[in-house]
Each structure stands twice: as structure tokens, then as C-alpha cells.
Write a protein that holds these residues in place. Structure first.
Motif, mmCIF file in Angstrom:
data_model
loop_
_atom_site.group_PDB
_atom_site.id
_atom_site.type_symbol
_atom_site.label_atom_id
_atom_site.label_comp_id
_atom_site.label_asym_id
_atom_site.label_seq_id
_atom_site.Cartn_x
_atom_site.Cartn_y
_atom_site.Cartn_z
ATOM 1 N N LEU A 12 -8.775 9.779 4.690
ATOM 2 C CA LEU A 12 -8.260 10.561 5.679
ATOM 3 C C LEU A 12 -8.559 9.933 7.004
ATOM 4 C CD1 LEU A 12 -8.318 14.295 4.142
ATOM 5 C CD2 LEU A 12 -6.383 12.857 4.634
ATOM 6 N N SER A 13 -7.764 9.913 8.097
ATOM 7 C CA SER A 13 -8.277 9.507 9.328
ATOM 8 C C SER A 13 -7.620 10.390 10.297
ATOM 9 C CB SER A 13 -7.843 8.001 9.636
ATOM 10 O OG SER A 13 -8.370 7.188 8.903
ATOM 11 N N ASP A 14 -8.392 10.559 11.456
ATOM 12 C CA ASP A 14 -7.742 11.267 12.680
ATOM 13 C C ASP A 14 -7.732 12.765 12.353
ATOM 14 O OD1 ASP A 14 -7.547 9.157 14.041
ATOM 15 O OD2 ASP A 14 -5.578 8.618 13.538
ATOM 16 N N VAL A 15 -8.708 13.380 11.425
ATOM 17 C CA VAL A 15 -8.761 14.593 11.051
ATOM 18 C C VAL A 15 -9.268 15.709 12.353
ATOM 19 C CG1 VAL A 15 -9.548 16.578 9.666
ATOM 20 C CG2 VAL A 15 -8.745 14.145 8.741
ATOM 21 N N GLY A 16 -8.562 16.539 12.857
ATOM 22 C CA GLY A 16 -9.050 17.424 13.903
ATOM 23 C C GLY A 16 -8.885 16.574 15.436
ATOM 24 N N GLU A 17 -8.307 15.393 15.345
ATOM 25 C CA GLU A 17 -8.031 14.871 16.391
ATOM 26 C C GLU A 17 -7.530 15.643 17.612
ATOM 27 O OE1 GLU A 17 -7.547 10.141 17.883
ATOM 28 O OE2 GLU A 17 -5.991 11.249 16.886
ATOM 29 N N THR A 18 -7.849 15.677 19.073
ATOM 30 C CA THR A 18 -7.342 16.268 20.019
ATOM 31 C C THR A 18 -7.282 15.271 21.402
ATOM 32 O OG1 THR A 18 -9.497 17.351 20.848
ATOM 33 C CG2 THR A 18 -8.370 18.593 19.248
ATOM 34 N N ALA A 19 -6.729 15.598 22.416
ATOM 35 C CA ALA A 19 -6.752 14.866 23.466
ATOM 36 C C ALA A 19 -7.967 14.676 23.900
ATOM 37 C CB ALA A 19 -5.786 15.642 24.570
ATOM 38 N N GLN A 20 -8.862 15.392 23.796
ATOM 39 C CA GLN A 20 -10.437 15.388 24.124
ATOM 40 C C GLN A 20 -11.366 14.786 23.126
ATOM 41 O OE1 GLN A 20 -8.775 18.427 24.571
ATOM 42 N NE2 GLN A 20 -8.056 17.656 26.623
ATOM 43 N N LEU A 32 0.805 -1.165 0.067
ATOM 44 C CA LEU A 32 0.071 -0.168 -0.217
ATOM 45 C C LEU A 32 0.882 1.218 -0.062
ATOM 46 C CD1 LEU A 32 -2.628 -1.159 2.572
ATOM 47 C CD2 LEU A 32 -2.720 -1.546 0.109
ATOM 48 N N ARG A 33 0.018 2.495 -0.619
ATOM 49 C CA ARG A 33 0.961 3.653 -0.218
ATOM 50 C C ARG A 33 0.313 4.276 0.845
ATOM 51 N NH1 ARG A 33 5.595 3.489 -2.885
ATOM 52 N NH2 ARG A 33 5.470 1.973 -4.698
ATOM 53 N N LYS A 34 0.973 4.960 2.005
ATOM 54 C CA LYS A 34 0.343 5.612 3.075
ATOM 55 C C LYS A 34 0.627 7.027 3.042
ATOM 56 C CE LYS A 34 0.255 5.579 7.933
ATOM 57 N NZ LYS A 34 0.650 4.897 9.486
ATOM 58 N N THR A 35 -0.093 7.775 3.182
ATOM 59 C CA THR A 35 -0.087 9.087 3.312
ATOM 60 C C THR A 35 -0.004 9.907 4.679
ATOM 61 O OG1 THR A 35 -2.526 9.673 3.087
ATOM 62 C CG2 THR A 35 -1.288 9.569 0.903
ATOM 63 N N THR A 36 0.846 10.784 5.081
ATOM 64 C CA THR A 36 1.008 11.261 6.406
ATOM 65 C C THR A 36 0.849 12.864 6.235
ATOM 66 O OG1 THR A 36 3.243 11.292 6.284
ATOM 67 C CG2 THR A 36 2.029 9.580 7.530
ATOM 68 N N TRP A 37 0.040 13.745 6.965
ATOM 69 C CA TRP A 37 -0.013 14.994 6.601
ATOM 70 C C TRP A 37 0.473 15.772 7.839
ATOM 71 C CZ3 TRP A 37 -2.936 16.093 2.122
ATOM 72 C CH2 TRP A 37 -3.492 14.759 1.535
ATOM 73 N N ARG A 38 1.159 17.059 7.529
ATOM 74 C CA ARG A 38 1.729 17.893 8.461
ATOM 75 C C ARG A 38 1.560 19.352 8.384
ATOM 76 N NH1 ARG A 38 5.326 14.033 6.388
ATOM 77 N NH2 ARG A 38 5.919 15.538 4.598
ATOM 78 N N GLY A 39 0.935 19.876 9.412
ATOM 79 C CA GLY A 39 0.729 21.481 9.433
ATOM 80 C C GLY A 39 -0.525 21.656 8.934
ATOM 81 N N GLY A 40 -1.201 22.887 9.296
ATOM 82 C CA GLY A 40 -2.436 22.949 8.796
ATOM 83 C C GLY A 40 -3.651 22.421 9.294
ATOM 84 N N PRO A 41 -4.882 22.073 8.786
ATOM 85 C CA PRO A 41 -5.882 21.841 9.477
ATOM 86 C C PRO A 41 -5.814 20.060 9.419
ATOM 87 C CG PRO A 41 -6.513 22.739 7.183
ATOM 88 C CD PRO A 41 -4.909 23.252 7.536
ATOM 89 N N LEU A 42 -4.869 19.655 8.418
ATOM 90 C CA LEU A 42 -4.883 18.100 8.493
ATOM 91 C C LEU A 42 -3.662 17.670 9.271
ATOM 92 C CD1 LEU A 42 -5.631 17.409 4.565
ATOM 93 C CD2 LEU A 42 -7.332 17.701 6.553
ATOM 94 N N ASN A 43 -3.064 18.331 9.963
ATOM 95 C CA ASN A 43 -1.846 18.061 10.838
ATOM 96 C C ASN A 43 -2.226 16.665 11.792
ATOM 97 O OD1 ASN A 43 0.835 18.420 11.734
ATOM 98 N ND2 ASN A 43 -0.208 18.921 13.752
ATOM 99 N N GLY A 44 -1.415 15.836 11.583
ATOM 100 C CA GLY A 44 -1.574 14.607 12.260
ATOM 101 C C GLY A 44 -2.391 13.278 11.776
ATOM 102 N N ALA A 45 -3.163 13.843 10.566
ATOM 103 C CA ALA A 45 -4.002 12.858 9.833
ATOM 104 C C ALA A 45 -3.091 11.822 9.071
ATOM 105 C CB ALA A 45 -4.963 13.726 8.881
ATOM 106 N N SER A 46 -3.743 10.806 8.667
ATOM 107 C CA SER A 46 -3.051 9.801 7.742
ATOM 108 C C SER A 46 -4.248 9.106 6.757
ATOM 109 C CB SER A 46 -2.163 8.920 8.600
ATOM 110 O OG SER A 46 -3.223 8.120 9.436
ATOM 111 N N GLY A 47 -3.571 8.459 5.993
ATOM 112 C CA GLY A 47 -4.555 7.753 5.249
ATOM 113 C C GLY A 47 -3.712 6.824 4.097
ATOM 114 N N TYR A 48 -4.512 6.461 2.966
ATOM 115 C CA TYR A 48 -3.965 5.617 2.007
ATOM 116 C C TYR A 48 -4.397 6.016 0.629
ATOM 117 C CZ TYR A 48 -2.078 2.387 5.695
ATOM 118 O OH TYR A 48 -1.639 1.936 6.599
ATOM 119 N N LEU A 49 -3.316 6.089 -0.388
ATOM 120 C CA LEU A 49 -3.713 6.276 -1.496
ATOM 121 C C LEU A 49 -4.062 5.204 -2.505
ATOM 122 C CD1 LEU A 49 -3.201 8.428 -3.999
ATOM 123 C CD2 LEU A 49 -0.968 7.878 -4.138
#
Length: 652
Positions: free
Chosen positions: A278-286, A250-267
Motif C-alpha cells: 500500500l502506498s500513499d495512504v493518508g496522502e493530502t496536499a500538505q 504485475l497485478r496493481k491494486t487501487t483503493w477508493r473511498g474510506g481511509p485508503l482512498n487514493g492508495a495503490s499497490g501491488y498484489l
């Protein structure tokens, strides 16, 4: 006052406790009460007290969409969850609020099950059109009183999607509220490849429309992501960067900075273009993050929207047949405009969900009100125009037939000419070999034989797929919707043949056959004019071996010289649950599903296309061929039809 009603009143007075730090079940935040242990598995959170599950158990279910009146919806859900035994007593549905002011519904039920009488307390935390259900089940009234504080603490801790958790805002799609995005020039895979890019492993600079993974049937994207050169991205809420790395095949994507910071997914890359998750978009500790499926604008997004519409129940009458094997009529289910239905003169509502799992060929249905109150089901429309509503309680299948909706398969551009030095062969060829994995009980190629096909053009293109309906699908002048040719370039040189970018294989001509890489490819012969007749059998297999799921299926197809056919299907799947998750573990449960069905109608053959017209009116067109016998005529003992192998059973 009935006993259960007194218990409900006591609980309503107690629902004022504070709640603190959160764990998660999907999109739901919760806190495990003191004295309880939680296990999250199979989409549920199960809580057991210190004394063990024999003392009692609590279950937290993921959010469900509330349709119509919330109290009636909740009462129907409680009835559905209590149908595993005899209901001895039930309280009225009561409404109150959690400690944070969130609306809450409560109902108590006494149920006689095989192990004795069970007291159950059902609650539903309501937020944003959804309900999160928590259930306490105990063996008696004393245990109910003892464990009520745990239920109260759990309910007060629940934070549903769209509700603040511990005072923090829940995650929201980072899509709107900003200036409109500037235009970016569209680019397809052919253009990207011509510029030196690789659409298999790199994201094409273009605009991607993202549809949130959630319950519902909306056709509007919640997020737009523009991919820019140099590993950059842009949304209306800000910009950042991304990377693509190899993760096995597979091809995994990782996102840094901006509103997608910390998100990941697959192409993913296909004939219509690219998509990525896209997974974990906007995730915080809460708060837990959001999930999206993003589709490249143009053919890729258009295909998905078309598939969404094909999973939306079309207003029409659907004659129903009970699925208990009796063949009895279940009446006519009418799907009405605006999310309504009618059955037997009584009306209700039906909610549609295809956004939760956007890759499936069907949508999930929930019925409220009317004769199907509390029932669930599915809806699909296949390539031949058969629309089916499957209802799981009562079990019945409801169908109607319409004109098939064509799925766009080709682009508007013509394939470029193959490079000089290519070509030299013509014709359609096929090779087969025994499916040894299927013989040993594995899925293998899915049947008794493994097949490989080649459709050569003299100019230098070869089609290596197997058409579904007709030979025109191997027209190498065509391109995919993504702009790339549907065929590969081939070159024959010095006893070798090379397909596309693959390694060279040995090649030689042997009479009318071709020897490629040690396999014998024989000419495909059409079935037109050969006079079909007789009984044929096709077998297929799935799973087996180390898999915990296995199945076998059989189709019996009978042709008459007068142009009629009959088709009978049978088979089943067995799935076992083990303590290791593999077939080597100890079995702890399982399920077996079997099915039978028959149909028939008329047939005709045109070239390489077998056309089946069923008695119900729908038509199927299937690519079909035979290989030559010793005299060069079609060998009717072995037929290949729509990717399945059929062998003649009458010995002729």
C-alpha cells in the motif's frame, strides 16, 4: 570567541523566519528557498544557488533514527559526514528551535578537501525520535554569510514525519480509535480456488495485517485490512472498495473511498499465501502518504514475522575478522539483550531496522557509543544457522553458529488424488542445454548450463522444481502452506504430455530417456556410494548486455576419497553509472566490488543429499545428482549440486 562559534551565534539569532508551501523528500516536507534550484535524486535533495554549484551547495537528507543522546548522536553524524577531508576547526553543538518551535541542533565545521578549504554548516531538525539533516557547504567565509539566509529558510521550512506541515496534521496510520473489527472466516488459496477464485489475480477475502514501511524493528502491525467479497474492504477506521488491474506482468491494486482512498499497490501470491503493498495512504496536499506491506494472516504473516526475528541480532558472542584481506582478528563483538553491545570491554547501543525494506534477508544496524560509535552495519541469519554481523567501519565480519531455524514449507493438508486419466510415468529426470546468454556475457540462467527437472509419480503428479536439500522435497502428497499441492497434474495422451494448465508438448520414450518438447530428459542418479574425488569448478554470471551491472563468480570444490572437502569462492561485480542509465550511455561513475573466501570440512552422501560439515560447525545439506554415462553409471564429470553446475577439472 572562535570564528565558527560567532557564525553559529548569528545563525541562531536568525532562525525566526516564517515558512510556507511545501515540496517533499520521501516523508519530509520542505520549501525551496528563493534564489536556489532543487534536484531530488537518489534519496537526497540537492540545492544549488543561481550562480551554480561552484558558489556553494545545500543538501537535505531523509530522516534518520536518533539513538541515545541527541547531541552526541548529531556530533557523531557530523564527524561521519566530515571524514572526507581534514577537519581544521569545529564549533560546539548548539541547540535552538526553528520558527515553528521544533528543536534544532547546529554545528559548523571547517574541512580541508582536495579542492581547498570548505566551510560547512550542519543542522538537524528533531521530531518524533528522528532527525532531518540539512548541510550547507561553501568555499569560504564570505560565501557562508551570503548563503546563510537560504539555509535558514530551508531549515525553517522542514516538516518531519509526525510534525505538522503548514498547520495541517501529518498523515497517520488509519488503524485505531474505532470499534474492534468483526471476525471474518479465514480462507486459503486452495479454498478460494475451489470456490472459483484465482489467487494469482484476485485478492482472497480474508484479513491482512499491515506493517508500516519505516525505520524500526517492531513486530506489531499498525493497520488491519479485511478483504470482503465483491471488491470491498474494511478497516477499524472505515470501509471502501478496491480494484485489481493488470500492469504488465504485475497485478496493481487501487483503493477508493474510506481511509485508503487514493492508495495503490501491488498484489503478490506465493506458497504461503498473499501479500500486497500500500502506498500513499493518508496522502493530502500538505503531507506525504504512508506505505505499508500487508500480509494475509496465518502462514503468510507467520513467515514474515519469523523472518523479522531472524533479522533481529541474537544475544551472543560474535568473533570478528577484519575484512581488509589480512585475516586479522577484530576482537569479539558481544550482542547484549536490550539493544546493547560490547567490544573490547567497552559498551554501546545498536539500533536495528528491518521495517524500511521488509523483503531483504538482512537488517540495517546503527551503532552509538563505545568503540563502534557512528558505525553502520547489517545482520542476517541464514538457513544453515550462520549468524553474521557485518560492520562497515571498521570493515569486519563477525559470526556465530547456532542450530538452524526451520522455515515452514508445507501445509497440514494432503494433496487430493489426481483426476482420472492422469499419470503413467515414474522417476526423476533432468535435461540441460548450453546457456547461450551467459556465453555472450549476459546473466542468462546464471551459469554455464540451463537445467529443467521432472519428478513423476505414477498416479499423475509431477514436481517441476529442483529440490534444495533432498528428494523428500518432491513428495507430491504434500501441500504448500497456502493449501495448494506442491506438484502439478500431468497427462500423457496421443504422443503429447500436458503439465497443469500449460499447452501440450510432444512426448515419447527413447530407451531410458524421455523426449519432452524437443528436450532429452535423462534419469537422475544419486551420488551415494560412487566415491567422490577430484576438483570441480562452478561458474555463474549476473547482468551484462545492456545492463549497467555485471558480475562473475567462481566456486572451486575439491573432494577427497577420505571424505573431506575444500571450497574456495571468488568473484566480483562491476556497476557503472551512465548519463542514460543504460550501458549505451557515457560513463559518469562506477564501482567495482571483489571478494575471496575459502572454507572446508567433511562430507557425506545419503541418497540424493550431499551433507557438508564445515570446520566452524555449521552443516549444509544440498540436493545433488549426476546423469548416466554410456554404461548407465553416474557420469562424475558433470555434477549438479544445490542448483549449480560443477564440472570436473582434472580430466578424469
Amino acid at each position: 570567541m572562535p570564528r565558527l562559534s560567532r557564525i553559529v551565534c548569528a545563525l541562531l539569532l536568525a532562525l525566526t523566519a516564517a515558512w510556507g508551501g511545501a515540496q517533499r523528500l520521501g516523508d519530509v516536507s520542505f520549501t525551496t528557498p528563493p534564489g536556489w534550484t532543487v534536484q531530488v535524486e537518489g534519496g537526497l535533495a540537492t540545492f544549488t544557488p543561481d550562480g551554480g554549484a561552484a558558489q556553494g551547495v545545500m543538501v537535505l537528507l531523509p530522516p534518520q533514527t536518533v539513538s541515545g543522546d541527541a547531541r552526541k548522536w548529531f556530533a557523531a553524524r557530523v564527524a561521519q559526514l566530515s571524514n572526507d577531508g581534514e577537519v581544521l576547526e569545529r564549533s560546539e553543538v548548539s541547540s535552538t528551535q526553528t520558527a515553528s518551535g521544533t528543536p534544532l541542533l547546529v554545528q559548523a565545521v571547517s574541512v580541508r578537501v582536495a579542492r581547498g578549504t570548505q566551510q560547512r554548516f550542519y543542522t538537524a531538525v528533531l521530531s518524533g525520535g528522528k532527525a532531518t539533516l540539512a548541510v550547507l557547504a561553501v568555499p569560504g567565509g564570505d560565501a557562508l554569510k551570503r548563503f546563510q539566509p537560504g539555509l535558514i529558510a530551508l531549515v525553517n521550512s522542514v516538516a518531519s514525519p509526525g510534525q505538522a506541515a503548514s498547520g495541517a496534521a501529518a498523515a497517520r496510520p488509519p488503524a485505531g480509535g474505532k470499534a474492534p473489527l468483526p471476525a471474518v472466516k479465514p480462507q486459503n488459496a486452495a479454498q478460494f480456488g475451489a470456490a472459483g477464485g484465482d489467487p494469482e489475480s484476485q485478492v482472497i477475502p480474508d484479513e491482512f495485517r499491515c506493517y508500516q514501511v519505516k525505520e524500526g524493528s517492531g513486530l506489531t502491525p499498525e493497520l488491519v485490512v479485511q478483504i470482503l467479497p465483491g471488491g470491498k474492504y474494511r478497516t477499524s477506521s472505515g470501509a471502501g472498495s478496491f480494484g485489481v488491474s493488470k500492469d504488465g506482468s504485475l497485478r496493481k491494486t487501487t483503493w477508493r473511498g474510506g481511509p485508503l482512498n487514493g492508495a495503490s499497490g501491488y498484489l503478490n501470491f506465493g506458497d504461503h499465501g498473499q501479500s500486497f503493498s500500500l502506498s500513499d495512504v493518508g496522502e493530502t496536499a500538505q503531507t506525504s502518504g504512508l506505505r505499508f506491506e500487508c500480509y494475509q494472516r496465518g502462514p503468510m504473516e507467520n513467515l514474515r514475522l519469523l523472518q523479522f526475528r531472524l533479522k533481529t541480532p541474537a544475544p551472543a558472542p560474535y568473533p570478528c575478522v577484519l575484512s581488509d584481506g589480512s585475516g586479522k582478528s577484530g576482537g569479539t563483538l558481544e550482542i547484549l539483550p536490550g539493544g546493547a553491545y560490547r567490544l573490547g570491554g567497552q559498551a554501546g547501543r545498536v539500533a536495528v531496522d528491518f521495517r524500511s525494506d521488509q523483503d531483504e534477508d538482512w537488517s540495517d544496524l546503527e551503532f552509538t557509543g563505545g568503540p563502534l560509535e557512528g558505525a553502520i552495519g547489517s545482520y542476517s541469519e541464514d538457513e544453515s544457522g550462520v549468524r553474521e554481523v557485518s560492520v562497515f567501519r571498521p570493515k569486519m565480519s563477525c559470526r556465530s553458529v547456532t542450530k538452524p531455524t526451520p522455515i515452514p514449507r508445507y501445509g497440514t493438508a494432503k494433496a487430493p488424488a489426481p483426476p482420472r486419466g492422469s499419470g503413467g510415468l515414474t522417476g526423476a529426470y533432468a535435461a540441460w542445454s548450453p546457456d547461450t546468454l551467459a556465453i555472450m556475457g549476459y546473466g542468462g540462467c546464471g551459469g554455464t548450463l540451463c537445467w529443467s527437472t521432472r519428478f513423476f509419480t505414477k498416479e499423475g503428479y509431477v514436481y517441476t522444481g529442483e529440490p534444495e536439500a533432498g528428494l523428500d522435497e518432491a513428495d507430491c502428497s504434500r501441500t504448500h502452506p497456502n493449501g495448494l499441492p506442491i506438484c502439478e497434474v500431468y497427462r500423457v495422451q496421443a504422443g503429447k504430455i500436458t503439465f497443469g494448465g500449460d499447452k501440450p508438448e510432444t512426448f515419447r520414450k527413447e530407451g531410458r530417456n524421455l523426449q519432452i518438447g524437443g528436450q532429452t530428459y535423462e534419469p537422475m542418479l544419486p551420488l551415494q556410494g560412487v566415491g567422490l574425488g577430484g576438483a570441480y569448478e562452478s561458474k555463474s554470471f549476473v547482468g551484462g548486455g545492456t545492463s549497467t551491472t555485471s558480475g562473475s563468480f567462481q566456486r572451486d570444490l575439491v573432494f577427497t576419497p577420505q571424505g573431506r572437502f575444500s571450497l574456495n569462492r571468488s568473484g566480483g561485480v562491476v556497476s557503472t553509472a551512465t548519463d542514460t542509465g543504460t550501458s549505451l550511455g557515457n560513463v559518469i561513475g562506477g564501482v567495482a566490488v571483489t571478494s575471496k573466501g575459502g572454507s572446508g570440512g567433511t562430507y557425506r552422501v545419503t541418497g540424493y543429499t550431499l551433507e557438508l560439515t564445515y570446520a566452524g560447525g555449521h552443516v549444509e545439506r544440498k540436493f545433488a545428482f549426476a546423469l548416466p554415462d554410456k554404461s548407465g553409471k553416474p557420469d562424475l564429470g558433470l555434477l549438479r549440486i544445490a542448483g549449480s553446475t560443477y564440472t570436473r577439472q582434472d580430466g578424469k
